[in-house]
Design an enzyme around this catalytic site. Sequence first.
Site, mmCIF file in Angstrom:
data_model
loop_
_atom_site.group_PDB
_atom_site.id
_atom_site.type_symbol
_atom_site.label_atom_id
_atom_site.label_comp_id
_atom_site.label_asym_id
_atom_site.label_seq_id
_atom_site.Cartn_x
_atom_site.Cartn_y
_atom_site.Cartn_z
ATOM 1 N N THR A 158 0.841 -1.206 0.000
ATOM 2 C CA THR A 158 0.000 0.000 0.000
ATOM 3 C C THR A 158 0.873 1.251 0.000
ATOM 4 O OG1 THR A 158 -1.684 -1.236 1.203
ATOM 5 C CG2 THR A 158 -1.930 1.164 1.166
ATOM 6 N N GLU A 364 -2.777 -7.144 6.996
ATOM 7 C CA GLU A 364 -2.155 -7.210 8.333
ATOM 8 C C GLU A 364 -2.472 -8.522 9.043
ATOM 9 O OE1 GLU A 364 -2.832 -3.521 10.457
ATOM 10 O OE2 GLU A 364 -2.204 -2.338 8.737
ATOM 11 N N THR A 366 -4.575 -12.334 7.861
ATOM 12 C CA THR A 366 -5.965 -12.723 7.571
ATOM 13 C C THR A 366 -6.675 -13.129 8.877
ATOM 14 O OG1 THR A 366 -5.409 -15.053 7.287
ATOM 15 C CG2 THR A 366 -5.245 -13.652 5.313
HETATM 16 C C1 FAD Z 1 -5.334 -4.124 -0.733
HETATM 17 C C2 FAD Z 1 -4.170 -4.810 -0.074
HETATM 18 C C3 FAD Z 1 -3.198 -4.048 0.544
HETATM 19 C C4 FAD Z 1 -2.092 -4.682 1.129
HETATM 20 N N1 FAD Z 1 -1.092 -3.915 1.701
HETATM 21 C C5 FAD Z 1 0.030 -4.536 2.151
HETATM 22 C C6 FAD Z 1 1.160 -3.761 2.615
HETATM 23 O O1 FAD Z 1 1.117 -2.522 2.680
HETATM 24 N N2 FAD Z 1 2.285 -4.429 2.987
HETATM 25 C C7 FAD Z 1 2.372 -5.793 2.952
HETATM 26 O O2 FAD Z 1 3.425 -6.325 3.289
HETATM 27 N N3 FAD Z 1 1.330 -6.552 2.513
HETATM 28 C C8 FAD Z 1 0.170 -5.955 2.116
HETATM 29 N N4 FAD Z 1 -0.879 -6.699 1.662
HETATM 30 C C9 FAD Z 1 -0.755 -8.148 1.626
HETATM 31 C C10 FAD Z 1 -1.558 -8.843 2.708
HETATM 32 O O3 FAD Z 1 -0.989 -8.594 3.961
HETATM 33 C C11 FAD Z 1 -1.599 -10.323 2.338
HETATM 34 O O4 FAD Z 1 -2.445 -10.423 1.201
HETATM 35 C C12 FAD Z 1 -2.117 -11.189 3.470
HETATM 36 O O5 FAD Z 1 -1.133 -11.301 4.468
HETATM 37 C C13 FAD Z 1 -2.516 -12.593 2.987
HETATM 38 O O6 FAD Z 1 -1.508 -13.142 2.228
HETATM 39 P P1 FAD Z 1 -1.849 -13.841 0.813
HETATM 40 O O7 FAD Z 1 -2.681 -12.878 0.046
HETATM 41 O O8 FAD Z 1 -0.574 -14.302 0.230
HETATM 42 O O9 FAD Z 1 -2.774 -15.057 1.164
HETATM 43 P P2 FAD Z 1 -2.293 -16.479 1.713
HETATM 44 O O10 FAD Z 1 -1.326 -16.318 2.827
HETATM 45 O O11 FAD Z 1 -1.885 -17.315 0.556
HETATM 46 O O12 FAD Z 1 -3.647 -17.034 2.311
HETATM 47 C C14 FAD Z 1 -4.694 -17.590 1.502
HETATM 48 C C15 FAD Z 1 -5.736 -18.153 2.432
HETATM 49 O O13 FAD Z 1 -5.178 -19.219 3.202
HETATM 50 C C16 FAD Z 1 -5.340 -18.974 4.584
HETATM 51 N N5 FAD Z 1 -4.168 -19.447 5.316
HETATM 52 C C17 FAD Z 1 -2.873 -19.217 5.011
HETATM 53 N N6 FAD Z 1 -2.063 -19.796 5.923
HETATM 54 C C18 FAD Z 1 -2.880 -20.386 6.814
HETATM 55 C C19 FAD Z 1 -2.646 -21.154 8.003
HETATM 56 N N7 FAD Z 1 -1.420 -21.411 8.432
HETATM 57 N N8 FAD Z 1 -3.714 -21.624 8.675
HETATM 58 C C20 FAD Z 1 -4.991 -21.356 8.245
HETATM 59 N N9 FAD Z 1 -5.270 -20.657 7.128
HETATM 60 C C21 FAD Z 1 -4.227 -20.173 6.439
HETATM 61 C C22 FAD Z 1 -5.475 -17.459 4.689
HETATM 62 O O14 FAD Z 1 -6.150 -17.090 5.874
HETATM 63 C C23 FAD Z 1 -6.259 -17.143 3.444
HETATM 64 O O15 FAD Z 1 -7.614 -17.333 3.664
HETATM 65 C C24 FAD Z 1 -2.003 -6.093 1.106
HETATM 66 C C25 FAD Z 1 -3.025 -6.853 0.491
HETATM 67 C C26 FAD Z 1 -4.090 -6.237 -0.085
HETATM 68 C C27 FAD Z 1 -5.147 -7.082 -0.751
#
Ligand code: FAD
Length: 388
Positions: A158, A364, A366
Site C-alpha cells: 500500500t 495485516e 488474515t
Molecule cells: C489491498 C491490499 C493491501 C495490502 N497492503 C500490504 C502492505 O502494505 N504491505 C504488505 O506487506 N502486505 C500488504 N498486503 C498483503 C496482505 O498482507 C496479504 O495479502 C495477506 O497477508 C494474505 O496473504 P496472501 O494474500 O498471500 O494469502 P495467503 O497467505 O496465501 O492465504 C490464503 C488463504 O489461506 C489462509 N491461510 C494461510 N495460511 C494459513 C494457516 N497457516 N492456517 C490457516 N489458514 C491459512 C489465509 O487465511 C487465506 O484465507 C495487502 C493486500 C491487499 C489485498
Amino acid sequence: MDFGFSAEHDRLRRTVREFALNELAPLAQEIDASRQVPPHIVNRLRELGLFGAPFPQEVGGLGTGEIGYCIVMEELAQVCGGTTAMVGAHTGIGAMAVYLDGTEAQKEEYLAGLARGTILSAFALTEPGAGSDAANMKTTALPDGDEFVLNGGKIYITIGDLADIVIVFARTPMDESDGWGLTAFIVRSDNPGFSVVRTEDKLGNLGAHAAELSLDDCRVPRESVLGKYGRGFITAMKTLDVARVSLAACCLGQAEAAFKISVDHAVEHQTSGGPLAHSQSVQWLIADMSTEIEALRSLVYRVAWLVDQGERVTQLASISKLYGSEVATRSVNRAIKVVGTAALEHGSLLERLYRDVRVNEIVEGTSEIQRIVIAGSIFRESGVRISP
Ligand SMILES: Cc1cc2nc3c(=O)[nH]c(=O)nc-3n(C[C@H](O)[C@H](O)[C@H](O)COP(=O)(O)OP(=O)(O)OC[C@H]3O[C@@H](n4cnc5c(N)ncnc54)[C@H](O)[C@@H]3O)c2cc1C
C-alpha cells in the site's frame, strides 16, 4: 476506571470530523473514481498533523498516542477508504516500524519527516507465496563490505508507489546457524536498485494503490538495518501488534458509517405502514449493528489505552482486528438490507464501503492468522505451543 476521552482527544476528534465531513467527504467519490488522493488533501493531512497523531510532539507528532491515532482512523474511515488506507499504511505500519524499532540515528534522520508526512513510508513484507507464510520469503539481502545487496520483489504494498522510504523485509544469512533469518531494512525509493513495477487494479480503497516493487541489486548501507539483524520477524510483529488496533478503529468507523446510513434511511423512507423504522426486521438489523458497534468501540479504545500504557497487546490486537473486520463487513451487509437497491448505486458511500471493508479480513494478517495468534496466546499460557 475512566471510560471518558480526555479534552485533548475530544478536540482531536472534532478537528478530524470537521475535516472529514467538510473537506474529504465531498471528494471521496472522486478519489475513488480517479484512484488518487489529491495533493491538496495530502497537504491538509500534513497541516492537521494527522500523519503523526501517535508520535510524541518532540519528534514532530501530535503526541495523542494510540488512542488519538484510533480516533483519526475511526473518523477518516467514515468517509473515505482510500485516504484512510494511505494514512494507515504510512503512519500505522511504515512510520510506526521506525518509531518502534529505529536506531537513534534512524529516528533522527526520518522520524520528524515521517510524523509531519513530508517523508511518506510503506511497509513491504508480502511476496508471491509469502503472505501469511512470511518465512517463505524469497527476497534476500546479502552483506557486501559496508553494504547489503537486496534482490527480490514485493507485492500488494500500500502506497509503495508514493513512499519516499519503504521498510523492506528480506532473508539474511545467519553466521552462527548457517541458516537464514529475516531482517528489516529502510530502503529509500530514490535508490537506483528500487523500482515500482506496477500498481494493482483492486476492489476497494482505490485512492491508495497497492504496488508491486522490485529490488534489483539494491545496495543499502549497513546502517539501514531496522531493528536487530536477523530479527525482522520481531520488528514486523511488534509493528503489526499496534497497527491491528488502529485497523480495528478503521473498521469501527466503517461500521458506524453503515449504521448511520441505515438509521437515516429507516427514519426517512416511507412505506404504506409509515417509516421503514416501524418494520421489526429493520429494527433488529439496527439493534444488532448497534450492539456490535458498541462492543467494538469499547474493545478498540481499551486496547489502544493499553498500548499507550506500554503494554504488549498481541492477543488483544488480534482479537480487535478479527472482531472489527467482521463487524465492519456485517454492518455494511445489514445496511444494504435496510437500504435495498439504492445501496448498490455506483458512487454511493454504501457502495464504496461494501468494496472497502472486504480487505480488512485480509491485510495485516488474515482472519485465520488472527485466530491462530489468539489461540496460540491462550494455549501458550497452558504450556502448549501451537504453530501455524
Ligand atoms: C489491498 C491490499 C493491501 C495490502 N497492503 C500490504 C502492505 O502494505 N504491505 C504488505 O506487506 N502486505 C500488504 N498486503 C498483503 C496482505 O498482507 C496479504 O495479502 C495477506 O497477508 C494474505 O496473504 P496472501 O494474500 O498471500 O494469502 P495467503 O497467505 O496465501 O492465504 C490464503 C488463504 O489461506 C489462509 N491461510 C494461510 N495460511 C494459513 C494457516 N497457516 N492456517 C490457516 N489458514 C491459512 C489465509 O487465511 C487465506 O484465507 C495487502 C493486500 C491487499 C489485498
